[in-house]
Design an enzyme around this catalytic site. Structure first.
Site, PDB file in Angstrom:
ATOM      1  N   ASP A  29       1.012   4.072  15.230  1.00  0.00           N
ATOM      2  CA  ASP A  29       2.065   3.818  15.102  1.00  0.00           C
ATOM      3  C   ASP A  29       3.371   4.142  15.783  1.00  0.00           C
ATOM      4  O   ASP A  29       3.398   5.364  15.850  1.00  0.00           O
ATOM      5  CB  ASP A  29       2.134   3.981  13.319  1.00  0.00           C
ATOM      6  N   ASP A  71       6.539   1.139  20.895  1.00  0.00           N
ATOM      7  CA  ASP A  71       7.790   0.897  20.383  1.00  0.00           C
ATOM      8  C   ASP A  71       9.029   1.092  21.472  1.00  0.00           C
ATOM      9  O   ASP A  71       9.494   2.250  21.494  1.00  0.00           O
ATOM     10  CB  ASP A  71       8.046   1.383  18.945  1.00  0.00           C
ATOM     11  N   GLY A 107      11.035   4.336   5.447  1.00  0.00           N
ATOM     12  CA  GLY A 107      11.350   5.369   4.224  1.00  0.00           C
ATOM     13  C   GLY A 107      11.358   5.053   2.865  1.00  0.00           C
ATOM     14  O   GLY A 107      11.290   3.754   2.783  1.00  0.00           O
TER      15      GLY A 107
END
Length: 332
Positions: A94, A116, A191
């Site tokens: 991830d 990413d 979050g």
């Protein structure tokens, strides 16, 4: 070089194809510990669901890359021991932030990686994404890339503001990178504090925050541009209020923690969104159970005494997500 197939893992290609066609989403649960891994496998087996077990760069450093490899192999063996003859388990990186990290994970047995580069200039994101794809596809490892920026904080991933994915860029990006799936930004956030109070309204009856809706218009435009292409949503924990309340009741301090409403995730999972990432909800379920147990049993000091209820609470949460939100139950 460790090939993920030798560990009994699968990549995401067929898994996503079936999910898009079937109108459901694959759960992508982050894990750091043995208890999280056990709960994920137990939930997946009991619901007959495929599952993605994913680790961030920070989680990989915490657990150790070699131990993670054996945990993934153990997860497959554990699923079979629990009665699942053909488990469909992916080990996924991830938010990989470099080609070198993605390569190292592929070499250590990951069956799927995410690069990413969303915070980079567009052309640089394409360049490095393409480099990751070319290496991964040599070993039949699938690659997720990201276009658009999510706000919030999760491990080492942080951004003050979000930038919605631009639908006009997705065809060019997917074609030039060759990625297998695309993470987009439509209003989810990392979050347990996904929105600031000023971004929300308050329910006049309960006084609780109500988050703004996801940008489904952006999602639908992307679906038109890339029909049938696997889309991923990050930052999709719902931040269950009952877990937040338990944490706060037993000494925690999580004021105004808020997540993505499950009805919106349920709607998204029926579209081309075929992978939904959930991390904070697991952390909250674990922490709530531990705080409650230690408050009610102050004499306990054996970690098994408080980690067992924590594992059970996470398993309960995982099953709920699979059955009531993502719809991936019974798909094995």
């Amino acid at each position: 070089m460790v090939n993920y197939k030798d560990l009994g893992l699968v990549n995401t290609r067929e898994m996503f194809k079936k999910a898009v066609a079937g109108g459901y989403a694959i759960p992508a649960f982050n894990f750091n510990t043995m208890e999280q891994m056990q709960a994920i496998v137990q939930a997946a087996v009991e619901t007959k669901s495929p599952v993605i077990m994913q680790v961030s760069k920070g989680a990989r450093n915490y657990a150790n890359p070699t131990i993670l490899r054996y945990m993934a192999e153990g997860a497959v063996a554990y699923a079979k021991e629990l009665g699942c003859e053909n488990p469909q388990i992916v080990l996924h990186l991830d938010h990989g932030d470099s080609f070198e990290l993605c390569k190292d994970c592929i070499d250590m047995g990951f069956s799927s990686v995410m690069y990413d580069g969303s915070a980079l200039p567009y052309e640089e994101n394409i360049k490095i994404s393409r480099q990751v794809v070319e290496y991964a596809h040599k070993y039949d490892v699938t690659v997720e890339c990201e276009l658009g920026v999510l706000a919030g904080v999760e491990d080492e991933v942080a951004s003050e503001v979000s930038h919605y994915t631009k639908p006009e860029e997705v065809i060019d990006f997917a074609t030039r990178t060759g990625c297998d799936s695309l993470a987009i930004s439509i209003g989810t956030s990392h979050g347990a504090y996904k929105f600031k109070p000023e971004q929300c309204t308050r329910d006049p009856k309960t006084g609780k925050l109500v988050p703004p809706p996801l940008a489904f218009d952006v999602l639908h435009e992307i679906e038109k541009k890339l029909p049938g292409f696997p889309i991923v949503l990050h930052g999709s924990s719902s931040v269950p209020q009952e877990e937040v309340d338990t944490i706060n009741k037993f000494g925690g301090n999580l004021p105004d923690a808020i997540g993505i409403p499950e009805d919106q995730l349920r709607e998204a999972s029926k579209s081309a969104v075929c992978k939904i990432n959930i991390d904070s909800d697991s952390r909250l379920a674990m922490t709530a159970a531990i705080r409650k147990h230690l408050a009610e049993h102050p004499g306990d000091f054996d970690p098994r005494q408080y980690l067992k209820p924590a594992r059970e609470n996470m398993k309960k949460m995982y099953i709920h997500k699979i059955v009531n939100v993502l719809g991936s139950d019974g798909k094995l």
